[in-house]
Design an enzyme around this catalytic site. Sequence first.
Site, mmCIF file in Angstrom:
data_model
loop_
_atom_site.group_PDB
_atom_site.id
_atom_site.type_symbol
_atom_site.label_atom_id
_atom_site.label_comp_id
_atom_site.label_asym_id
_atom_site.label_seq_id
_atom_site.Cartn_x
_atom_site.Cartn_y
_atom_site.Cartn_z
ATOM 1 N N TYR A 154 40.181 53.517 44.217
ATOM 2 C CA TYR A 154 40.230 52.408 43.221
ATOM 3 C C TYR A 154 38.991 51.464 43.130
ATOM 4 C CZ TYR A 154 41.575 47.710 41.310
ATOM 5 O OH TYR A 154 41.439 46.639 40.734
ATOM 6 N N ARG A 161 33.799 50.961 36.306
ATOM 7 C CA ARG A 161 34.024 49.893 35.413
ATOM 8 C C ARG A 161 33.266 48.874 35.211
ATOM 9 N NH1 ARG A 161 39.968 47.304 35.593
ATOM 10 N NH2 ARG A 161 39.473 46.782 37.397
ATOM 11 N N TYR A 213 37.938 37.698 42.990
ATOM 12 C CA TYR A 213 38.237 38.178 44.413
ATOM 13 C C TYR A 213 37.288 38.171 45.463
ATOM 14 C CZ TYR A 213 42.818 39.964 42.872
ATOM 15 O OH TYR A 213 44.258 40.139 42.497
ATOM 16 N N ARG A 226 44.576 37.627 33.835
ATOM 17 C CA ARG A 226 45.975 37.785 34.096
ATOM 18 C C ARG A 226 47.014 37.993 32.954
ATOM 19 N NH1 ARG A 226 46.034 39.361 39.364
ATOM 20 N NH2 ARG A 226 44.439 38.113 40.620
ATOM 21 N N GLU A 330 54.653 46.746 41.281
ATOM 22 C CA GLU A 330 53.770 45.783 40.358
ATOM 23 C C GLU A 330 54.444 45.720 39.018
ATOM 24 O OE1 GLU A 330 49.437 46.337 40.608
ATOM 25 O OE2 GLU A 330 49.357 46.600 38.280
#
Length: 337
Positions: A154, A161, A213, A226, A330
Amino acid sequence: MSSAKPDISPHPATDGLPPLGIRYEAMELDTILGDDRVLAVFGFGAQAPAAHADPRYLRVNLEPADATAPFEVWRVQGSVHARRDDGIAQSFDGDYAFGAIEVDEAAHGGIENAAAVAYRKLLAAVAASDTPHVLRIWNYLDAINLGAGDDERYRRFCVGRAAGLEQGFVDAYPAATGIGVRDGRRVLQVYWLAARAAGIGFENPRQVSAWRYPRQYGIKAPTFARATRAPTRSVQVYISGTAAIVGHVSHHHDDLEAQIAETLANIDSVLAAAQVAPAERLSAGAVLKVYVRRSEDVAGAHALLRGKLPAHTCLLLLHGDICRGELLVEIDGVQSA
Ligand code: 3EB
């Protein structure tokens, strides 16, 4: 002097798109695809058709909790044209576009570069279209938690990305989902919804923005908002994958019920930030997808959510891995009002 009225608006025209119709439907795939108001159709898991000549169909290799999962169907008001070129499937009705790309990891030296390739192609595809505003992105990759520390797949996906996004979106980051499939097929799958007008991104006051983060979660922070409020005439908010993260910290390890409660509190909070009225938040106008890590938690998660949500809220439960190993569940989705 020109008689043309100058465009004094500082913003692009957002004259109010019709809301996207999003439903789970248990019909024959060919029947669904026979409707030219259908922008995209998604099947889930090994029981769903693997592929279709029609570029509007995509299978996501997440196994549904129920043996017979419905199709997820996106409907629009205009008539849809679809095509597939350079490995990208796209469909358009003038207001909206669906796009999907699958990138073989081995052919690009691994997940990191596969992500960079996928995002460069995504940006190029939407930039060349009449629907350049990406509202929402889904990312599905195999074995998402494999590898330690910064080598976790990830985290390497996030690095790739970010590299692929160097050109940048025309708007702020769209809402997104990043979930692990378990099909052993090392093919990164990215699909998106774009529109001719821009949405508005929202953050959750209970959570640190993903792109902020701290370093402990990886070299490159995830790049998503979000939630995105769509440029629609009635309220439609795309909710990113949401879990039991408060601030930037995962909460309630090994406690499914508390993680679900925290996740719903986070969704309520981001919908409030997006100015959705209290009565409309997580109301019957919500279509939610629930990703559950452990198969033994699926029935419990379903019962807990059914107990907390209105009877008509659409739920689809899928087995999927969440990008932090300690998270059991999730939820993403769309709230219409
Ligand atoms: C989180 O809040 C959970 O990498 O695109 C959620 C939504 C998550 C999207 C992504 C990751 C992504 O950090 C993980």
